[in-house]
Design a protein around this motif. Structure first.
Motif, PDB file in Angstrom:
ATOM      1  N   LYS A 136      -3.806  -7.058  16.602  1.00  0.00           N
ATOM      2  CA  LYS A 136      -5.548  -6.012  16.679  1.00  0.00           C
ATOM      3  C   LYS A 136      -4.459  -4.651  16.482  1.00  0.00           C
ATOM      4  O   LYS A 136      -6.209  -3.552  15.893  1.00  0.00           O
ATOM      5  N   GLU A 137      -3.386  -4.564  16.520  1.00  0.00           N
ATOM      6  CA  GLU A 137      -2.861  -2.752  16.657  1.00  0.00           C
ATOM      7  C   GLU A 137      -1.869  -3.420  15.591  1.00  0.00           C
ATOM      8  O   GLU A 137      -0.867  -2.968  16.435  1.00  0.00           O
ATOM      9  N   PRO A 138      -1.421  -3.752  14.893  1.00  0.00           N
ATOM     10  CA  PRO A 138      -0.088  -4.399  14.288  1.00  0.00           C
ATOM     11  C   PRO A 138       0.670  -2.696  14.076  1.00  0.00           C
ATOM     12  O   PRO A 138       0.066  -1.396  13.807  1.00  0.00           O
ATOM     13  N   GLN A 139       1.858  -3.218  13.571  1.00  0.00           N
ATOM     14  CA  GLN A 139       2.362  -1.646  13.307  1.00  0.00           C
ATOM     15  C   GLN A 139       3.045  -2.084  11.735  1.00  0.00           C
ATOM     16  O   GLN A 139       3.113  -3.037  11.360  1.00  0.00           O
ATOM     17  N   PHE A 140       3.115  -1.168  11.199  1.00  0.00           N
ATOM     18  CA  PHE A 140       3.624  -1.465   9.494  1.00  0.00           C
ATOM     19  C   PHE A 140       5.108  -0.218   9.616  1.00  0.00           C
ATOM     20  O   PHE A 140       5.553   0.954   9.914  1.00  0.00           O
ATOM     21  N   ALA A 141       6.106  -1.309   7.984  1.00  0.00           N
ATOM     22  CA  ALA A 141       7.229  -0.229   8.482  1.00  0.00           C
ATOM     23  C   ALA A 141       7.061   0.261   7.452  1.00  0.00           C
ATOM     24  O   ALA A 141       6.602  -0.603   5.826  1.00  0.00           O
ATOM     25  N   ILE A 142       7.619   1.206   6.635  1.00  0.00           N
ATOM     26  CA  ILE A 142       7.234   2.000   5.397  1.00  0.00           C
ATOM     27  C   ILE A 142       8.538   2.635   5.144  1.00  0.00           C
ATOM     28  O   ILE A 142       9.492   3.113   5.824  1.00  0.00           O
ATOM     29  N   LYS A 143       9.162   2.516   3.081  1.00  0.00           N
ATOM     30  CA  LYS A 143      10.271   2.788   3.425  1.00  0.00           C
ATOM     31  C   LYS A 143       9.412   4.293   2.553  1.00  0.00           C
ATOM     32  O   LYS A 143       8.878   3.964   1.436  1.00  0.00           O
ATOM     33  N   SER A 144      10.500   5.188   2.105  1.00  0.00           N
ATOM     34  CA  SER A 144      10.300   6.806   2.006  1.00  0.00           C
ATOM     35  C   SER A 144      10.189   6.833   0.502  1.00  0.00           C
ATOM     36  O   SER A 144      11.464   5.227   0.085  1.00  0.00           O
ATOM     37  N   LEU A 162      -0.949   6.340   9.754  1.00  0.00           N
ATOM     38  CA  LEU A 162      -1.622   6.620   8.401  1.00  0.00           C
ATOM     39  C   LEU A 162      -2.390   7.094   7.842  1.00  0.00           C
ATOM     40  O   LEU A 162      -4.024   6.695   8.025  1.00  0.00           O
ATOM     41  N   SER A 163      -2.355   7.113   6.352  1.00  0.00           N
ATOM     42  CA  SER A 163      -3.495   7.881   5.335  1.00  0.00           C
ATOM     43  C   SER A 163      -3.213   6.647   4.230  1.00  0.00           C
ATOM     44  O   SER A 163      -1.786   7.480   3.236  1.00  0.00           O
ATOM     45  N   LYS A 164      -4.042   6.310   3.224  1.00  0.00           N
ATOM     46  CA  LYS A 164      -3.459   5.663   1.528  1.00  0.00           C
ATOM     47  C   LYS A 164      -4.309   6.297   1.449  1.00  0.00           C
ATOM     48  O   LYS A 164      -4.979   7.543   1.030  1.00  0.00           O
ATOM     49  N   ILE A 165      -2.887   6.311   0.469  1.00  0.00           N
ATOM     50  CA  ILE A 165      -2.428   6.893  -0.800  1.00  0.00           C
ATOM     51  C   ILE A 165      -3.931   6.024  -1.754  1.00  0.00           C
ATOM     52  O   ILE A 165      -3.051   5.168  -2.645  1.00  0.00           O
ATOM     53  N   HIS A 166      -4.194   6.831  -2.803  1.00  0.00           N
ATOM     54  CA  HIS A 166      -5.001   6.050  -3.702  1.00  0.00           C
ATOM     55  C   HIS A 166      -5.191   6.661  -5.486  1.00  0.00           C
ATOM     56  O   HIS A 166      -4.732   7.540  -5.584  1.00  0.00           O
ATOM     57  N   ASP A 173       0.514  -0.986  -0.083  1.00  0.00           N
ATOM     58  CA  ASP A 173       0.249   0.245  -0.152  1.00  0.00           C
ATOM     59  C   ASP A 173       0.732   1.578   0.113  1.00  0.00           C
ATOM     60  O   ASP A 173       1.815   0.931   0.253  1.00  0.00           O
ATOM     61  N   HIS A 174       0.701   2.208  -1.115  1.00  0.00           N
ATOM     62  CA  HIS A 174       0.932   4.306  -1.107  1.00  0.00           C
ATOM     63  C   HIS A 174       0.209   4.366   0.006  1.00  0.00           C
ATOM     64  O   HIS A 174      -0.884   4.722   0.119  1.00  0.00           O
ATOM     65  N   VAL A 175       1.165   4.838   1.094  1.00  0.00           N
ATOM     66  CA  VAL A 175       0.632   5.809   2.176  1.00  0.00           C
ATOM     67  C   VAL A 175       1.462   7.112   2.517  1.00  0.00           C
ATOM     68  O   VAL A 175       2.548   7.498   2.067  1.00  0.00           O
ATOM     69  N   SER A 176       0.937   7.708   2.835  1.00  0.00           N
ATOM     70  CA  SER A 176       1.268   9.209   3.765  1.00  0.00           C
ATOM     71  C   SER A 176       0.854   9.504   5.370  1.00  0.00           C
ATOM     72  O   SER A 176       0.371   9.105   5.960  1.00  0.00           O
ATOM     73  N   TRP A 177       2.384   9.915   6.104  1.00  0.00           N
ATOM     74  CA  TRP A 177       2.236  10.324   7.542  1.00  0.00           C
ATOM     75  C   TRP A 177       2.916  11.698   7.919  1.00  0.00           C
ATOM     76  O   TRP A 177       3.436  12.045   6.437  1.00  0.00           O
TER      77      TRP A 177
END
Length: 71
Positions: A43-51, A65-69, A8-12
């Motif tokens: 129930k409350e996972p954490q996500f590793a996100i590569k910039s 996080l916010s999903k980028i559509h 998923d492509h996300v922003s923060w």
């Protein structure tokens, strides 16, 4: 459980402003990263996100996080 998944492509928000990236891993149990124990569960996972702009990897809960559509 969160609606986010690997790929998923996300922003923060960060200290430097809005950042975007791709989720590379979903953690569903506690894990150590950069000298700190991050608490996660199914129930409350954490996500590793590569910039998108660097090799930096950030770790966040879904609430940050916010999903980028459309990508």
């Amino acid at each position: 459980m969160s609606d986010f998944k690997v790929g998923d492509h996300v922003s923060w928000n960060s200290e430097a402003g809005r950042v975007t990236g791709v989720i590379t891993k979903v953690h569903s149990s506690d894990f150590d990263y950069k000298g700190y124990t991050h608490h996660a569960s199914t129930k409350e996972p954490q996500f590793a996100i590569k910039s998108d702009k660097s090799d930096h990897v950030a770790v966040h809960k879904s609430s940050a996080l916010s999903k980028i559509h459309g990508r």
